[in-house]
Design an enzyme around this catalytic site. Sequence first.
Site, PDB file in Angstrom:
ATOM      1  N   THR A 122      42.186   4.765  -9.997  1.00 17.46           N
ATOM      2  CA  THR A 122      42.979   5.912 -10.462  1.00 17.46           C
ATOM      3  C   THR A 122      43.299   5.783 -11.944  1.00 17.46           C
ATOM      4  OG1 THR A 122      43.953   6.146  -8.277  1.00 17.46           O
ATOM      5  CG2 THR A 122      45.153   7.161 -10.094  1.00 17.46           C
ATOM      6  N   GLY A 161      47.507  -1.778  -7.834  1.00 20.23           N
ATOM      7  CA  GLY A 161      48.593  -2.489  -7.155  1.00 20.23           C
ATOM      8  C   GLY A 161      48.384  -3.981  -7.169  1.00 20.23           C
ATOM      9  N   GLU A 397      45.113   6.610  -1.176  1.00 21.09           N
ATOM     10  CA  GLU A 397      43.889   6.502  -0.377  1.00 21.09           C
ATOM     11  C   GLU A 397      43.339   7.869  -0.013  1.00 21.09           C
ATOM     12  OE1 GLU A 397      43.533   2.916  -0.397  1.00 21.09           O
ATOM     13  OE2 GLU A 397      41.676   4.041  -0.614  1.00 21.09           O
TER      14      GLU A 397
HETATM   15  C1  LIG Z   1      47.019  -1.078   7.228  1.00 22.17           C
HETATM   16  C2  LIG Z   1      46.669  -0.136   6.128  1.00 22.17           C
HETATM   17  C3  LIG Z   1      47.502  -0.524   4.967  1.00 22.17           C
HETATM   18  C4  LIG Z   1      47.163   0.350   3.814  1.00 22.17           C
HETATM   19  C5  LIG Z   1      47.943  -0.104   2.635  1.00 22.17           C
HETATM   20  C6  LIG Z   1      47.086  -0.154   1.447  1.00 22.17           C
HETATM   21  C7  LIG Z   1      47.765   0.273   0.194  1.00 22.17           C
HETATM   22  C8  LIG Z   1      46.840   1.200  -0.536  1.00 22.17           C
HETATM   23  C9  LIG Z   1      47.337   1.518  -1.902  1.00 22.17           C
HETATM   24  C10 LIG Z   1      46.626   2.723  -2.433  1.00 22.17           C
HETATM   25  C11 LIG Z   1      45.249   2.407  -2.971  1.00 22.17           C
HETATM   26  C12 LIG Z   1      44.595   3.639  -3.563  1.00 22.17           C
HETATM   27  O1  LIG Z   1      45.135   4.730  -3.507  1.00 22.17           O
HETATM   28  S1  LIG Z   1      43.097   3.374  -4.226  1.00 22.17           S
HETATM   29  C13 LIG Z   1      42.596   4.931  -4.819  1.00 22.17           C
HETATM   30  C14 LIG Z   1      42.344   5.934  -3.680  1.00 22.17           C
HETATM   31  N1  LIG Z   1      41.743   7.099  -4.206  1.00 22.17           N
HETATM   32  C15 LIG Z   1      41.100   8.023  -3.462  1.00 22.17           C
HETATM   33  O2  LIG Z   1      41.088   7.968  -2.248  1.00 22.17           O
HETATM   34  C16 LIG Z   1      40.377   9.105  -4.238  1.00 22.17           C
HETATM   35  C17 LIG Z   1      40.225  10.361  -3.405  1.00 22.17           C
HETATM   36  N2  LIG Z   1      39.074  11.160  -3.899  1.00 22.17           N
HETATM   37  C18 LIG Z   1      37.837  11.002  -3.337  1.00 22.17           C
HETATM   38  O3  LIG Z   1      37.609  10.216  -2.393  1.00 22.17           O
HETATM   39  C19 LIG Z   1      36.726  11.885  -3.872  1.00 22.17           C
HETATM   40  O4  LIG Z   1      37.042  12.325  -5.187  1.00 22.17           O
HETATM   41  C20 LIG Z   1      36.521  13.157  -2.966  1.00 22.17           C
HETATM   42  C21 LIG Z   1      35.979  12.705  -1.619  1.00 22.17           C
HETATM   43  C22 LIG Z   1      37.836  13.920  -2.807  1.00 22.17           C
HETATM   44  C23 LIG Z   1      35.509  14.061  -3.652  1.00 22.17           C
HETATM   45  O5  LIG Z   1      34.396  13.259  -4.013  1.00 22.17           O
HETATM   46  P1  LIG Z   1      33.186  13.973  -4.786  1.00 22.17           P
HETATM   47  O6  LIG Z   1      32.296  12.899  -5.236  1.00 22.17           O
HETATM   48  O7  LIG Z   1      33.731  14.959  -5.744  1.00 22.17           O
HETATM   49  O8  LIG Z   1      32.460  14.728  -3.575  1.00 22.17           O
HETATM   50  P2  LIG Z   1      32.456  16.279  -3.272  1.00 22.17           P
HETATM   51  O9  LIG Z   1      31.826  16.979  -4.425  1.00 22.17           O
HETATM   52  O10 LIG Z   1      33.794  16.730  -2.798  1.00 22.17           O
HETATM   53  O11 LIG Z   1      31.459  16.284  -2.013  1.00 22.17           O
HETATM   54  C24 LIG Z   1      30.078  16.013  -2.265  1.00 22.17           C
HETATM   55  C25 LIG Z   1      29.497  15.451  -0.962  1.00 22.17           C
HETATM   56  O12 LIG Z   1      29.908  14.084  -0.851  1.00 22.17           O
HETATM   57  C26 LIG Z   1      30.442  13.870   0.459  1.00 22.17           C
HETATM   58  N3  LIG Z   1      31.396  12.762   0.385  1.00 22.17           N
HETATM   59  C27 LIG Z   1      32.506  12.701  -0.372  1.00 22.17           C
HETATM   60  N4  LIG Z   1      33.110  11.519  -0.177  1.00 22.17           N
HETATM   61  C28 LIG Z   1      32.376  10.841   0.726  1.00 22.17           C
HETATM   62  C29 LIG Z   1      32.498   9.563   1.346  1.00 22.17           C
HETATM   63  N5  LIG Z   1      33.536   8.743   1.088  1.00 22.17           N
HETATM   64  N6  LIG Z   1      31.548   9.198   2.229  1.00 22.17           N
HETATM   65  C30 LIG Z   1      30.512  10.029   2.515  1.00 22.17           C
HETATM   66  N7  LIG Z   1      30.322  11.265   1.975  1.00 22.17           N
HETATM   67  C31 LIG Z   1      31.271  11.645   1.081  1.00 22.17           C
HETATM   68  C32 LIG Z   1      31.079  15.184   0.809  1.00 22.17           C
HETATM   69  O13 LIG Z   1      31.282  15.286   2.212  1.00 22.17           O
HETATM   70  C33 LIG Z   1      30.025  16.155   0.291  1.00 22.17           C
HETATM   71  O14 LIG Z   1      28.984  16.201   1.239  1.00 22.17           O
HETATM   72  P3  LIG Z   1      28.182  17.589   1.427  1.00 22.17           P
HETATM   73  O15 LIG Z   1      29.183  18.592   1.896  1.00 22.17           O
HETATM   74  O16 LIG Z   1      27.633  17.924   0.071  1.00 22.17           O
HETATM   75  O17 LIG Z   1      27.143  17.257   2.449  1.00 22.17           O
HETATM   76  C1  LIG Z   2      52.302   3.787  -3.800  1.00 26.07           C
HETATM   77  C2  LIG Z   2      50.967   4.069  -4.441  1.00 26.07           C
HETATM   78  C3  LIG Z   2      50.059   3.033  -4.625  1.00 26.07           C
HETATM   79  C4  LIG Z   2      48.830   3.284  -5.240  1.00 26.07           C
HETATM   80  N1  LIG Z   2      47.955   2.241  -5.448  1.00 26.07           N
HETATM   81  C5  LIG Z   2      46.785   2.458  -6.076  1.00 26.07           C
HETATM   82  C6  LIG Z   2      45.879   1.380  -6.351  1.00 26.07           C
HETATM   83  O1  LIG Z   2      46.149   0.236  -6.029  1.00 26.07           O
HETATM   84  N2  LIG Z   2      44.710   1.656  -6.988  1.00 26.07           N
HETATM   85  C7  LIG Z   2      44.366   2.935  -7.357  1.00 26.07           C
HETATM   86  O2  LIG Z   2      43.281   3.116  -7.911  1.00 26.07           O
HETATM   87  N3  LIG Z   2      45.193   3.990  -7.106  1.00 26.07           N
HETATM   88  C8  LIG Z   2      46.392   3.775  -6.480  1.00 26.07           C
HETATM   89  N4  LIG Z   2      47.251   4.838  -6.230  1.00 26.07           N
HETATM   90  C9  LIG Z   2      46.922   6.166  -6.733  1.00 26.07           C
HETATM   91  C10 LIG Z   2      46.523   7.121  -5.625  1.00 26.07           C
HETATM   92  O3  LIG Z   2      45.270   6.771  -5.123  1.00 26.07           O
HETATM   93  C11 LIG Z   2      46.526   8.545  -6.185  1.00 26.07           C
HETATM   94  O4  LIG Z   2      47.858   8.872  -6.524  1.00 26.07           O
HETATM   95  C12 LIG Z   2      45.998   9.526  -5.139  1.00 26.07           C
HETATM   96  O5  LIG Z   2      44.609   9.356  -4.995  1.00 26.07           O
HETATM   97  C13 LIG Z   2      46.323  10.988  -5.466  1.00 26.07           C
HETATM   98  O6  LIG Z   2      45.743  11.355  -6.684  1.00 26.07           O
HETATM   99  P1  LIG Z   2      46.669  12.000  -7.822  1.00 26.07           P
HETATM  100  O7  LIG Z   2      47.846  11.146  -7.999  1.00 26.07           O
HETATM  101  O8  LIG Z   2      45.788  12.289  -8.986  1.00 26.07           O
HETATM  102  O9  LIG Z   2      47.171  13.379  -7.209  1.00 26.07           O
HETATM  103  P2  LIG Z   2      46.561  14.825  -7.487  1.00 26.07           P
HETATM  104  O10 LIG Z   2      45.190  14.919  -6.949  1.00 26.07           O
HETATM  105  O11 LIG Z   2      46.816  15.188  -8.895  1.00 26.07           O
HETATM  106  O12 LIG Z   2      47.502  15.675  -6.497  1.00 26.07           O
HETATM  107  C14 LIG Z   2      48.484  16.573  -6.964  1.00 26.07           C
HETATM  108  C15 LIG Z   2      48.385  17.843  -6.127  1.00 26.07           C
HETATM  109  O13 LIG Z   2      47.136  18.473  -6.423  1.00 26.07           O
HETATM  110  C16 LIG Z   2      46.517  18.899  -5.220  1.00 26.07           C
HETATM  111  N5  LIG Z   2      45.056  18.893  -5.343  1.00 26.07           N
HETATM  112  C17 LIG Z   2      44.306  18.027  -6.047  1.00 26.07           C
HETATM  113  N6  LIG Z   2      42.999  18.303  -5.898  1.00 26.07           N
HETATM  114  C18 LIG Z   2      42.914  19.393  -5.070  1.00 26.07           C
HETATM  115  C19 LIG Z   2      41.857  20.164  -4.519  1.00 26.07           C
HETATM  116  N7  LIG Z   2      40.564  19.872  -4.777  1.00 26.07           N
HETATM  117  N8  LIG Z   2      42.166  21.187  -3.677  1.00 26.07           N
HETATM  118  C20 LIG Z   2      43.454  21.465  -3.386  1.00 26.07           C
HETATM  119  N9  LIG Z   2      44.503  20.787  -3.888  1.00 26.07           N
HETATM  120  C21 LIG Z   2      44.247  19.766  -4.719  1.00 26.07           C
HETATM  121  C22 LIG Z   2      46.950  17.850  -4.188  1.00 26.07           C
HETATM  122  O14 LIG Z   2      46.851  18.371  -2.865  1.00 26.07           O
HETATM  123  C23 LIG Z   2      48.393  17.596  -4.615  1.00 26.07           C
HETATM  124  O15 LIG Z   2      49.241  18.523  -3.957  1.00 26.07           O
HETATM  125  C24 LIG Z   2      48.496   4.600  -5.639  1.00 26.07           C
HETATM  126  C25 LIG Z   2      49.401   5.651  -5.436  1.00 26.07           C
HETATM  127  C26 LIG Z   2      50.640   5.389  -4.834  1.00 26.07           C
HETATM  128  C27 LIG Z   2      51.603   6.526  -4.623  1.00 26.07           C
END
Ligand SMILES: CCCCCCCCCCCC(=O)SCCNC(=O)CCNC(=O)[C@H](O)C(C)(C)COP(=O)(O)OP(=O)(O)OC[C@H]1O[C@@H](n2cnc3c(N)ncnc32)[C@H](O)[C@@H]1OP(=O)(O)O
Ligand SMILES: Cc1cc2nc3c(=O)[nH]c(=O)nc-3n(C[C@H](O)[C@H](O)[C@H](O)COP(=O)(O)OP(=O)(O)OC[C@H]3O[C@@H](n4cnc5c(N)ncnc54)[C@H](O)[C@@H]3O)c2cc1C
Length: 633
Positions: A122, A161, A397
């Site tokens: 992020t 984190g 996530e």
């Molecule tokens: C115990 C627990 C404790 C848990 C405790 C742990 C603590 C955790 C702390 C937090 C850690 C974090 O947050 S780490 C950061 C987390 N961040 C995220 O999760 C980021 C979220 N954003 C994304 O994943 C991506 O940007 C998307 C999926 C929203 C969009 O990706 P994109 O590349 O733009 O793809 P998009 O144009 O929408 O779609 C193109 C095609 O790709 C496909 N596609 C997209 N993603 C995927 C995928 N992952 N796998 C397969 N296919 C995919 C779509 O279905 C689509 O298929 P087709 O329709 O074309 O066939």
């Molecule tokens: C406690 C905590 C721990 C974290 N730890 C990590 C970490 O270890 N590593 C890491 O990489 N990240 C981490 N993150 C970041 C986290 O992964 C992001 O905050 C999360 O993926 C959401 O993205 P954003 O903050 O940009 O929100 P945004 O995407 O900006 O969301 C803001 C609003 O926009 C809307 N929106 C965005 N896109 C669309 C769309 N396509 N269509 C409709 N609505 C949309 C959402 O629904 C939401 O209401 C952490 C976050 C938190 C809160």
Amino acid sequence: MNPDILRERQNATFDIEKLTNILDGGAERTNRRREIREVLVLNDPDFDYGTPTSLPTMILKLREYGISDPVEINWYKSMYWGTGREALGLHYVMFLPTLYTQCDSEQFNKWVPLIIGTYAQTEMGHGTHLRGLETTATFDPATQEFVMHSPTVTSIKWWPGGRNPLFLPLIFLSIPLSASLFDLFLSGFALPTCSGIVIGDIGPKFGFDAVDNGYLKLEHVRIPRENMLMKYAQVKPDGSYVKPLSSKLTYGTMVFIRSLIVGNAGIVLSQCCTIAIRYSAVRHQSEIRAGEAEPQILDYQTQQHKLFPLLATAYAFLFAGQYMIDTYNRISGDINQGDLSEMPELHALSAGLKAFTTWTANTGIEVCRMSCGGHGYSRSSALPDIYVEFTPSCTYEGENTVMMLQTARFLMKSYRQVQAGQQLSGAVSYLNKVHHRVMAPQAVSSQLDLNLNTLVDLYEIRAAMLVELAAQSIQQESARGKCQEDSWNNSTIDLVRASDAHCHYMVLKMFRDKVDQIEDPGVHSVMSTLAHLYAIHGMGNFTGDFLQAGVLTGAQVPSVSKCLKGLLAEVRPSAVLLVDAFDHHDKMLNSVLGRHDGNVYEAMFEWARSSPLNRTEVHESFHKHLKPLQAKL
Ligand SMILES: CCCCCCCCCCCC(=O)SCCNC(=O)CCNC(=O)[C@H](O)C(C)(C)COP(=O)(O)OP(=O)(O)OC[C@H]1O[C@@H](n2cnc3c(N)ncnc32)[C@H](O)[C@@H]1OP(=O)(O)O
Ligand SMILES: Cc1cc2nc3c(=O)[nH]c(=O)nc-3n(C[C@H](O)[C@H](O)[C@H](O)COP(=O)(O)OP(=O)(O)OC[C@H]3O[C@@H](n4cnc5c(N)ncnc54)[C@H](O)[C@@H]3O)c2cc1C
């Protein structure tokens, strides 16, 4: 033991231990979990529950006890840290899994045993839209290095984190080396020797205080070419780029965590139900019949209506979590062998269930807290802390709305395939019937058919209808001349609604399938009641959908409520036994209200007296501030 709680545990109609075994996946797993909890943690002289537990001790203990199975590590850690968050949780759930799944064998052997790290994906400007990430990685063939750079303020890595300022192995996502590809890099640099790095903490948060979330700004920092995780994509020494089988393989760790979060939502909800239901069994308040003793608040129908559907939901999500992780393991095994055919389905399922379960559990924790009145608001209940730690799961996530839209993308694609005459398989196979109009509203008898299989069918028809309505909305927008993207955006409310209904149907189906596997008659009966309660409660919340789908008539609506009330009364005698089956140890729950012995009031008084605020008869602030002021008056 509190007499109320004692009475609640008499006349059990089912074998609690057998239900605990089902939740654990067998009696041996229950025994092993308890052995880890009782012997290796609670009875370990090195482990003092009262003092902040140290991470190095935990890691050394895991090695000493030879615990390496991920599930057993999780059992040990959840006992060790209780309901709190562990400081380096991200190392275990994101950094290590990324190395396991994205390193080639040479990199794996070189890095995995040695380092602790974080996951820096992020940026300040982008968390959801990964294709919008701005951090650049430019290959320099002359030095065989990548030059990492944060070109803008919005490209500063934000949130990683567990990012300790003293060391910095972290997994990067950087902007595309080619049109739509991302790659992962292991930083490999350590502070403060490295110039060009600006690092710090993002500041106080809503909660999640055990984890230090940081920022990282890079100014043309060089890392070796070999630090690019090269299992799926490579940059050769001459700078040529080998593309991965799919650009989405880089997203694999997020799919893994989303799959874990589904079961975790069930665990957290089961903790809160344990606290609220045990407390509701010992709390007496007001009166039902004038002149009689104050009843247990668990005898109020409204209290049952607050808590018992959540109890059913906790069981539903625990079973959905088992299904999700089994499906993840099966499909990720295929992906490892190069078969990516089910990757889209895995993504759609994990994204949708992650959003569905965390949104529901997030709301449910607050319902449990409020159902405990004032004492629910006290930190002694543990409910405020559980909420603060859990609520970001709706954001991290994969932000929930965005995840639901990802599932919707898969549903729309599947719907179009059915319209084109294809036969679908897997979780969306029910859409096959939409095309052949088999989904026409079934003749629903005048009485509500309570058969669980029929209820699953009704949820299936509801989901199919909402998928079709969303598809029709997109078609109507297009017919009005809107481009494909605008047609999609103008239908996203319908799309999220369709995904939500799809997930709701999937969870109920998993619950029904699990109940069907239960052989013990007593356990089968009580779980069947809970599955019915889960289904009927959902029908009560979304009556309009079922009416619109033609599977419920206006005349039947009152019987939904009547049936719900009957099910609440049916669950009442088993409520405390059903939370006992979750087998949460008092030390882990850390809740005065949720104690197994129900002795809430004595424990609450002790808890308050132990507060630092009560360390002296008169707080030092009186002598420091008030007394001098009094002297001047
Ligand atoms: C115990 C627990 C404790 C848990 C405790 C742990 C603590 C955790 C702390 C937090 C850690 C974090 O947050 S780490 C950061 C987390 N961040 C995220 O999760 C980021 C979220 N954003 C994304 O994943 C991506 O940007 C998307 C999926 C929203 C969009 O990706 P994109 O590349 O733009 O793809 P998009 O144009 O929408 O779609 C193109 C095609 O790709 C496909 N596609 C997209 N993603 C995927 C995928 N992952 N796998 C397969 N296919 C995919 C779509 O279905 C689509 O298929 P087709 O329709 O074309 O066939
Ligand atoms: C406690 C905590 C721990 C974290 N730890 C990590 C970490 O270890 N590593 C890491 O990489 N990240 C981490 N993150 C970041 C986290 O992964 C992001 O905050 C999360 O993926 C959401 O993205 P954003 O903050 O940009 O929100 P945004 O995407 O900006 O969301 C803001 C609003 O926009 C809307 N929106 C965005 N896109 C669309 C769309 N396509 N269509 C409709 N609505 C949309 C959402 O629904 C939401 O209401 C952490 C976050 C938190 C809160």
